[in-house]
Scaffold this active site. Structure first.
Site, PDB file in Angstrom:
ATOM      1  CE  LYS A 176      46.461 -22.636  14.424  1.00 55.92           C
ATOM      2  NZ  LYS A 176      45.593 -21.470  14.804  1.00 55.92           N
ATOM      3  CD  GLU A 251      35.573 -35.192  17.603  1.00 51.75           C
ATOM      4  OE1 GLU A 251      34.411 -34.772  17.747  1.00 51.75           O
ATOM      5  OE2 GLU A 251      35.868 -36.398  17.629  1.00 51.75           O
ATOM      6  CB  CYS A 285      30.848 -28.570  18.991  1.00 51.54           C
ATOM      7  SG  CYS A 285      31.375 -29.559  20.390  1.00 51.54           S
TER       8      CYS A 285
END
Ligand code: NAD
Length: 498
Positions: A176, A251, A285
């Site tokens: 997804k 994560e 990130c």
């Protein structure tokens, strides 16, 4: 690219059951990129039996692991052949420069190459059972059906860090991607299909997180959910997965310190601080969003950083002068705008940026590189992830103070240390509680080196041997080659109980 049969389920392309679609627009100019199927929750239930059947049917896991590895090497080759198509799709969905998407596709191919070569290298181990009649061994088996949920900043790269090890280990999966950036996931399914992956092993559902993503973390037939995205979503996924005690890999975000000592190579430290904070407009990130600089050089360092930040050229994917691009959406730009405003209300000073791009940039969701000083630990801009081109500056006097400041975060994804004292670099690397520590560098990662976070930056690791182990279950097989009566329970009715 407009094709509204873009859910890939059990080897076939199908539309959403209610015919729903979503328009995808390029963040650089708002132009329509295409429309894709928008799955309903019922649509997300459909691939589960297919993936379960494919997993339990064993067609893929029965392929010897080195041959699964060969398949991954063919995926890597296919990516390199179709690089232009993949890179263009990634660029149109994210608004990032074409050259950056091309680097991403190379990195994705390298990731498949790494896991392709790793597959089958470790066939388990023999355990010494201290009994000549016993053969005891550990085998690594696939977890089963994996729900893979990916974000929008590096759409296919983050998905590839999951797809490649999941396939190498013999799993089936349901992917997804972010609802904002679905196109490279569609291309990836086409590639896997064209290369002859057995049906049901790879499945794709598209749509919003709460509709198309949430069922993957709660469905009893999904054995593992591997998620990359924000902290709050990660908490929801972990809570939903707990009901069926799924294996969970997370994560999540980061608030990453970039610690600069006075003895650092000044120009390299400034330049890399700029890269750390503003590459991909900070939508990374591991972005170095907290500059923590030794007080004796702070003024000179920040002045130079501001001078360089003001020179950064923003622009669209095909603008050869541009050095970085837009934020992903208007909503995200509003979030970054509010984040900076809150920091200013708490006392931060805007040294540069702090506003949207104007002129041509008004067509897209641009936000200027922003540096905030006069900040302190505990302020929202120092604590929370901006996920945009915003960097704060804090100062320190001693090594201990630098460590305490850099570790003062609920996150623990990555951090950097700049110093020409090799001993100090090593000392700092041991004391910082973050999953990756760069010494005199910022941002590089290697597919063969584990990636992931301490603290609330996540659970588990991607890449490296541990990144493959996440998608495996260890099974102990114990065979007694000389079975015998144990004598534990007696057959005599009148035997005394000792
Ligand atoms: P997000 O959490 O909003 O969404 C990520 C994915 O989760 C999307 O596919 C979304 O549709 C889906 N989702 C949303 N709600 C869900 C739910 N209730 N159940 C299941 N799925 C759901 O994150 P984002 O905005 O796409 O990405 C940005 C975040 O990702 C940042 O916090 C960034 O730090 C993090 N990130 C981390 C890494 C890493 O390696 N640690 C890498 C890239 C991005």
């Amino acid at each position: 690219m407009t094709d509204t049969a873009t859910l890939y389920i059990d080897g076939a392309w199908v539309p959403a059951s209610d015919g729903g679609t979503r328009d995808i627009r390029c963040p650089a100019d708002g132009e329509l990129v295409g429309a894709v199927s928008e799955a309903t929750t019922a649509d997300v239930e459909k691939p589960t039996p297919a993936a379960r059947g494919a997993s339990d049917g064993g067609e893929w896991v029965a392929v010897p692991a080195p041959e699964r590895g060969d398949f991954l090497l063919r995926v890597a080759a296919g990516l390199r052949e179709r690089k232009a198509e993949f890179a263009l799709a990634e660029t149109l969905d994210t608004g990032k420069r074409l050259v950056e998407s091309e680097i991403d596709i190379d990195d994705i191919a390298n990731c498949f190459t790494y896991f392709g070569k790793l597959a089958g290298l470790d066939a388990g181990r023999i355990v010494d059972a201290a009994n000549q009649a016993v053969v005891s061994r550990i085998e690594y088996e696939p977890v089963g059906v994996c729900g893979l949920i990916a974000p929008w900043n590096y759409p296919l790269l983050q998905a590839a860090w999951k797809i490649a090890p999941a396939l190498a280990a013999g799993n089936s999966f349901i992917l997804k991607p972010s609802e904002l950036t679905p196109h490279t996931a569609i291309l990836m399914m086409r590639l896997l299909h064209d290369l002859g992956l057995p049906r049901g092993i790879a499945n794709l559902v598209l749509g919003a997180g709460d509709v198309a993503g949430a069922p993957l973390s709660s469905h009893p037939d999904v054995d593992m959910v591997s998620f990359t995205g924000g902290l709050e979503t990660g908490k929801k996924i972990a809570a939903a997965a707990a009901a069926t005690v799924k294996k969970v890999a997370l994560e999540l975000g980061g608030k990453n310190p970039n610690v600069i000592f006075a003895d650092a190579d000044f120009d390299a430290a400034v330049d890399n601080a700029l890269n750390g904070a503003f590459v991909h407009s900070g939508q990374v990130c591991s972005a170095g969003a907290r500059i923590i600089v030794e007080a004796s050089i702070a003024e000179r360092f920040v002045d130079e950083l501001v001078r360089r930040a003001n020179l950064i050229r923003l622009g669209g994917p095909f603008d050869h002068n541009a050095e970085t691009g837009p934020l992903i959406s208007a909503a995200h730009r509003d979030k970054v705008t509010a984040y900076v405003a809150k920091g200013v209300a708490e006392g931060a000073r805007v040294r540069c940026g702090g506003t949207w791009g104007d002129g041509e940039l008004e067509k897209g969701f641009y936000y200027l590189p922003t540096i905030l000083d006069r900040v302190q630990r505990g302020m929202s801009v120092v604590v929370d992830e901006a996920f945009g081109p915003v960097v704060t500056v804090e100062t320190f006097e001693t090594e201990d103070e630098a460590v305490a400041t850099a570790n003062d975060t609920v996150y623990g994804l990555a951090g950097a240390v700049w110093t020409q004292d090799a001993g100090r670099g090593q000392r700092m690397s041991r004391r910082l509680r973050h999953g990756t520590i760069w010494i005199n560098d910022y941002h590089p990662y290697l597919p063969q080196a584990e990636w992931g976070g301490f603290g609330q930056s996540g659970v588990g690791r991607e890449l490296g041997p541990t990144g493959l182990a996440e998608y495996q279950e260890a099974k102990h097989i114990y065979q007694n080659t000389e079975p015998a009566v144990t004598g534990w329970f007696t057959e005599a009715k009148d035997a005394a109980i000792l």
